[in-house]
Design a protein around this motif. Structure first.
Motif, mmCIF file in Angstrom:
data_model
loop_
_atom_site.group_PDB
_atom_site.id
_atom_site.type_symbol
_atom_site.label_atom_id
_atom_site.label_comp_id
_atom_site.label_asym_id
_atom_site.label_seq_id
_atom_site.Cartn_x
_atom_site.Cartn_y
_atom_site.Cartn_z
ATOM 1 N N THR A 1 0.447 17.432 14.279
ATOM 2 C CA THR A 1 0.094 16.171 14.944
ATOM 3 C C THR A 1 -0.774 15.298 14.056
ATOM 4 O O THR A 1 -0.589 14.071 13.998
ATOM 5 C CB THR A 1 -0.631 16.464 16.275
ATOM 6 O OG1 THR A 1 0.200 17.279 17.102
ATOM 7 C CG2 THR A 1 -0.957 15.173 17.005
ATOM 8 N N LEU A 2 -1.722 15.898 13.347
ATOM 9 C CA LEU A 2 -2.557 15.127 12.419
ATOM 10 C C LEU A 2 -1.698 14.470 11.345
ATOM 11 O O LEU A 2 -1.885 13.287 10.997
ATOM 12 C CB LEU A 2 -3.597 16.039 11.764
ATOM 13 C CG LEU A 2 -4.716 16.595 12.647
ATOM 14 C CD1 LEU A 2 -5.618 17.518 11.835
ATOM 15 C CD2 LEU A 2 -5.547 15.476 13.255
ATOM 16 N N VAL A 3 -0.743 15.213 10.818
ATOM 17 C CA VAL A 3 0.136 14.678 9.777
ATOM 18 C C VAL A 3 0.992 13.536 10.324
ATOM 19 O O VAL A 3 1.203 12.513 9.648
ATOM 20 C CB VAL A 3 1.027 15.815 9.219
ATOM 21 C CG1 VAL A 3 2.148 15.250 8.349
ATOM 22 C CG2 VAL A 3 0.175 16.798 8.420
ATOM 23 N N GLU A 4 1.472 13.679 11.532
ATOM 24 C CA GLU A 4 2.271 12.603 12.156
ATOM 25 C C GLU A 4 1.440 11.329 12.329
ATOM 26 O O GLU A 4 1.984 10.227 12.349
ATOM 27 C CB GLU A 4 2.814 13.073 13.502
ATOM 28 C CG GLU A 4 3.917 14.127 13.363
ATOM 29 C CD GLU A 4 4.293 14.767 14.692
ATOM 30 O OE1 GLU A 4 3.588 14.485 15.703
ATOM 31 O OE2 GLU A 4 5.260 15.551 14.726
ATOM 32 N N ASP A 5 0.116 11.486 12.437
ATOM 33 C CA ASP A 5 -0.791 10.334 12.515
ATOM 34 C C ASP A 5 -1.180 9.807 11.134
ATOM 35 O O ASP A 5 -2.002 8.892 11.028
ATOM 36 C CB ASP A 5 -2.061 10.712 13.280
ATOM 37 C CG ASP A 5 -1.805 10.916 14.766
ATOM 38 O OD1 ASP A 5 -0.743 10.465 15.247
ATOM 39 O OD2 ASP A 5 -2.655 11.532 15.435
ATOM 40 N N GLY A 6 -0.613 10.427 10.089
ATOM 41 C CA GLY A 6 -0.886 9.981 8.727
ATOM 42 C C GLY A 6 -2.168 10.519 8.126
ATOM 43 O O GLY A 6 -2.630 10.016 7.092
ATOM 44 N N ARG A 7 -2.730 11.589 8.712
ATOM 45 C CA ARG A 7 -3.990 12.132 8.205
ATOM 46 C C ARG A 7 -3.729 13.226 7.165
ATOM 47 O O ARG A 7 -2.992 14.179 7.419
ATOM 48 C CB ARG A 7 -4.802 12.742 9.351
ATOM 49 C CG ARG A 7 -5.202 11.760 10.440
ATOM 50 C CD ARG A 7 -6.172 10.719 9.942
ATOM 51 N NE ARG A 7 -7.462 11.276 9.587
ATOM 52 C CZ ARG A 7 -8.473 11.442 10.439
ATOM 53 N NH1 ARG A 7 -8.326 11.113 11.718
ATOM 54 N NH2 ARG A 7 -9.630 11.928 10.024
ATOM 55 N N PRO A 8 -4.351 13.134 5.980
ATOM 56 C CA PRO A 8 -4.290 14.242 5.026
ATOM 57 C C PRO A 8 -5.042 15.450 5.575
ATOM 58 O O PRO A 8 -6.128 15.303 6.145
ATOM 59 C CB PRO A 8 -4.996 13.684 3.782
ATOM 60 C CG PRO A 8 -5.071 12.209 3.987
ATOM 61 C CD PRO A 8 -5.110 11.991 5.466
ATOM 62 N N VAL A 9 -4.476 16.634 5.420
ATOM 63 C CA VAL A 9 -5.085 17.874 5.916
ATOM 64 C C VAL A 9 -5.280 18.822 4.749
ATOM 65 O O VAL A 9 -4.338 19.073 3.972
ATOM 66 C CB VAL A 9 -4.201 18.528 6.996
ATOM 67 C CG1 VAL A 9 -4.791 19.874 7.417
ATOM 68 C CG2 VAL A 9 -4.059 17.609 8.207
ATOM 69 N N ARG A 10 -6.470 19.365 4.636
ATOM 70 C CA ARG A 10 -6.803 20.332 3.594
ATOM 71 C C ARG A 10 -7.067 21.672 4.259
ATOM 72 O O ARG A 10 -8.014 21.820 5.042
ATOM 73 C CB ARG A 10 -8.043 19.853 2.842
ATOM 74 C CG ARG A 10 -8.369 20.630 1.594
ATOM 75 C CD ARG A 10 -7.482 20.244 0.464
ATOM 76 N NE ARG A 10 -8.063 20.672 -0.829
ATOM 77 C CZ ARG A 10 -7.344 20.996 -1.874
ATOM 78 N NH1 ARG A 10 -6.006 20.960 -1.806
ATOM 79 N NH2 ARG A 10 -7.921 21.336 -3.003
ATOM 80 N N LEU A 11 -6.221 22.668 4.001
ATOM 81 C CA LEU A 11 -6.376 23.977 4.608
ATOM 82 C C LEU A 11 -7.360 24.814 3.795
ATOM 83 O O LEU A 11 -7.279 24.895 2.564
ATOM 84 C CB LEU A 11 -5.033 24.697 4.671
ATOM 85 C CG LEU A 11 -3.941 24.019 5.510
ATOM 86 C CD1 LEU A 11 -2.643 24.812 5.417
ATOM 87 C CD2 LEU A 11 -4.381 23.870 6.961
ATOM 88 N N LEU A 12 -8.295 25.465 4.508
ATOM 89 C CA LEU A 12 -9.325 26.290 3.873
ATOM 90 C C LEU A 12 -9.301 27.691 4.464
ATOM 91 O O LEU A 12 -8.892 27.893 5.610
ATOM 92 C CB LEU A 12 -10.713 25.679 4.094
ATOM 93 C CG LEU A 12 -10.922 24.226 3.681
ATOM 94 C CD1 LEU A 12 -12.306 23.767 4.097
ATOM 95 C CD2 LEU A 12 -10.737 24.070 2.181
ATOM 96 N N THR A 13 -9.780 28.647 3.692
ATOM 97 C CA THR A 13 -9.900 30.025 4.164
ATOM 98 C C THR A 13 -11.339 30.491 3.945
ATOM 99 O O THR A 13 -12.160 29.766 3.395
ATOM 100 C CB THR A 13 -8.933 30.959 3.414
ATOM 101 O OG1 THR A 13 -9.264 30.943 2.015
ATOM 102 C CG2 THR A 13 -7.492 30.512 3.589
ATOM 103 N N GLY A 14 -11.615 31.724 4.374
ATOM 104 C CA GLY A 14 -12.934 32.296 4.131
ATOM 105 C C GLY A 14 -12.861 33.741 3.703
ATOM 106 O O GLY A 14 -13.869 34.372 3.434
ATOM 107 N N ASP A 15 -11.617 34.259 3.628
ATOM 108 C CA ASP A 15 -11.403 35.650 3.252
ATOM 109 C C ASP A 15 -10.013 35.749 2.641
ATOM 110 O O ASP A 15 -9.103 35.003 3.026
ATOM 111 C CB ASP A 15 -11.508 36.561 4.480
ATOM 112 C CG ASP A 15 -11.653 38.030 4.113
ATOM 113 O OD1 ASP A 15 -10.724 38.575 3.480
ATOM 114 O OD2 ASP A 15 -12.681 38.637 4.454
ATOM 115 N N ALA A 16 -9.847 36.679 1.716
ATOM 116 C CA ALA A 16 -8.560 36.837 1.036
ATOM 117 C C ALA A 16 -7.426 37.116 2.024
ATOM 118 O O ALA A 16 -6.275 36.735 1.776
ATOM 119 C CB ALA A 16 -8.656 37.963 0.009
ATOM 120 N N CYS A 17 -7.740 37.742 3.149
ATOM 121 C CA CYS A 17 -6.699 38.094 4.119
ATOM 122 C C CYS A 17 -6.142 36.886 4.868
ATOM 123 O O CYS A 17 -5.149 36.999 5.585
ATOM 124 C CB CYS A 17 -7.218 39.128 5.110
ATOM 125 S SG CYS A 17 -8.495 38.501 6.218
#
Length: 406
Positions: free
Chosen positions: A247-263
Motif C-alpha cells: 500500500t505504501l508503494v502504491e502511494d508512491g512512498r519509498p520503503v527501506r526494509l531493515l532487520t535486527g538479526d541474521a535470521c
C-alpha cells in the motif's frame, strides 16, 4: 594495584544487533570510567566479538550445535555432554574474573521461543559460579517477563537471585521478577543501554511527510508459549506486513526494509519478491549505528524488533511499533508514543495504515516529544553507570571520590 578483571557474558556476536549494541554501550562505559580494567568475553560468537570490539573472547558453549534441533543420537549425546562440560568451563572462566557483566538483552524473559537447557541454563551456571567463587555478577539493564514454563522460570528466578547486582530496562521487567519471587527492593530501572550509544546526525524530514519509510521486519513466530501456532502466527504477520508495504508503494512512498538479526533475511526476501517494486529496497545493517543511520534519513519508521524501535526513537523519528511483547508497549509509552502500537500477532493492514497516517499527521509534535525524552534517557543512564561503578568497582569509586574532594 592489580587491574580489575572484567568479563562480559551473553549471546553476543551471534547476529543479533541489539545484543551487540548493548555490549558496545557497556564497553564504552568501561573504557571511559575504568580504562585500567582487563576485559574479555564468554559469548556466542567469539570471533565476531574479537574482530569488532577488540577484546579476547571464548565460545559460550562447548558443543557447537547447542542451538540446533537435536534429532540424531550423536547430536543428543553431544548436547547432553555439553551441559556437563559447560558447567566446568563456565566455573573456571568466572573464577578468574573479579566482575562479570551481562549487558542488557532479554536474558530474563521468554518472549521468543526458548528452551530451558539453552541460554537459561548457561545464565544459571554463570550466576551460581559467581556466588560460589565470590565474583560479582551484574545483570545490567536487562529485560524480564513472566514465564509460564516451570523449568525455564526456575532457572531464571535462581539466576536473578544469585546475581550480585540487577537493573532493568523497564518497570515491567522489575515487576515480573518480583512476581517470580525475587527481592527487587534495591533493583533500579533505567532506559535500554542502547540509548547511551552515540546518536548520528538526523536528516531533514519532508514537510508534510512523504519521503522514505523504514520498515523493520522480524522472523516472528510468536512467544515460547505459542509453539503450536508458530507457523500460523508467522504467516499472518508476514501477510499483513507485506500488504502494508504494498500500500505504501502504491502511494508512491519509498520503503527501506531493515532487520535486527541474521535470521530475519527470509522475511525481507519474501516481501521484496511479493511487492516487486523498485521503490522497495533492503539495507544491510551490521550494527545499531548502521540502523540509526538508515532511520535518521527516513520520515517515519514502522518496526517490530525491540532494538529497531530503540534506534528509531533514539534518532527522534516518529515511530509505529508492531509490538510482539509488553516490552515494546512499555518502551513506546516511555518515549511518549503509546498510541502508536499495533499487535504483531494480528497485523491488520488497514488499521495499521490508519495508525501510520495519524502518526505522520503529528510528526512535528512527536519529534519534539522524542527530543525531550531522549535527554531524560541519557541522564538516567549516566546515573545507572554511576550506580554500577559504586556496586562493582568500590575501590575505583572511592579513589574517584578522593580526587573530587577539595
Amino acid at each position: 594495584m592489580t587491574p580489575v578483571r572484567v568479563g562480559v557474558f551473553g549471546l553476543l556476536g551471534s547476529g543479533n544487533l541489539g545484543n551487540d549494541g548493548s555490549l558496545e554501550a557497556v564497553l564504552d562505559y568501561l573504557r571511559a570510567e575504568h580504562p585500567e580494567a582487563v576485559v574479555d568475553a564468554l559469548c556466542g560468537g567469539p570471533e565476531v566479538v574479537t574482530a569488532r570490539f577488540g577484546i579476547p573472547a571464548t565460545r559460550l558453549h562447548w558443543y557447537r550445535g547447542e542451538y540446533r534441533t537435536a534429532s540424531r543420537a550423536g547430536s543428543i549425546a553431544g548436547k547432553g555432554l555439553g551441559k556437563l562440560v559447560d558447567a566446568v568451563r563456565t566455573a573456571a572462566w568466572v573464577r578468574r574474573r573479579d566482575v562479570v557483566i551481562v549487558p542488557g538483552m532479554g536474558v530474563l524473559e521468554a518472549t521468543l521461543p526458548l528452551r530451558p537447557w539453552g541460554f537459561p541454563y548457561a545464565l544459571f551456571l554463570l550466576c551460581a559460579s559467581g556466588r560460589l567463587f565470590g565474583t560479582r555478577v551484574a545483570l545490567v539493564g536487562v529485560g524480564a517477563a513472566p514465564i509460564g514454563k516451570r523449568p525455564t522460570r526456575a532457572l531464571v528466578r535462581w539466576s536473578a537471585r544469585l546475581a550480585a547486582y540487577r537493573s532493568y530496562r523497564d518497570g515491567l521487567s522489575r515487576d515480573a521478577m518480583r512476581e517470580m519471587g525475587v527481592d527487587t527492593s534495591r533493583d533500579e530501572v533505567c532506559p535500554d543501554l542502547a540509548f547511551a550509544l552515540p546518536t548520528p546526525q538526523t536528516g531533514t524530514p519532508s514537510d508534510p511527510p512523504g519521503g522514505t519509510v523504514c520498515v523493520g521486519v522480524m522472523d516472528f513466530h510468536g512467544s515460547d508459549d505459542d509453539r503450536a501456532r508458530a507457523e500460523e502466527i508467522h504467516r499472518h504477520y508476514l501477510d499483513g506486513t507485506t500488504r502494508f508495504v504494498r500500500t505504501l508503494v502504491e502511494d508512491g512512498r519509498p520503503v527501506r526494509l531493515l532487520t535486527g538479526d541474521a535470521c530475519d533475511a527470509p522475511v525481507v526476501a519474501s516481501i521484496l519478491d511479493a511487492v516487486d517494486s523498485p521503490l522497495v529496497t533492503a539495507a544491510e545493517a551490521a550494527s545499531l549505528a548502521d540502523l540509526m543511520q538508515e532511520m535518521a534519513a527516513a520520515d517515519t519508521v514502522v518496526a517490530t524488533r525491540y532494538h529497531n524501535l530503540v534506534c528509531a526513537l533514539k534518532v527522534g523519528v516518529p515511530t509505529l511499533a508492531l509490538s510482539y511483547a509488553a516490552k515494546s508497549d512499555a518502551l513506546m509509552a516511555q518515549m511518549g508514543l503509546a498510541a502508536y502500537c499495533h499487535p504483531a500477532r494480528a497485523v491488520d493492514a488497514d488499521r495499521l495504515l490508519e495508525q501510520f497516517r495519524a502518526l505522520e499527521q503529528h510528526s512535528a509534535e512527536l519529534r519534539r516529544t522524542l527530543a525531550e525524552r531522549n535527554l531524560v534517557a541519557v541522564r538516567q543512564l549516566q546515573h545507572q553507570f554511576t550506580a554500577l561503578t559504586s556496586a562493582l568497582f568500590p575501590a575505583a569509586d572511592h579513589a574517584h571520590a578522593l580526587q573530587e574532594s577539595p
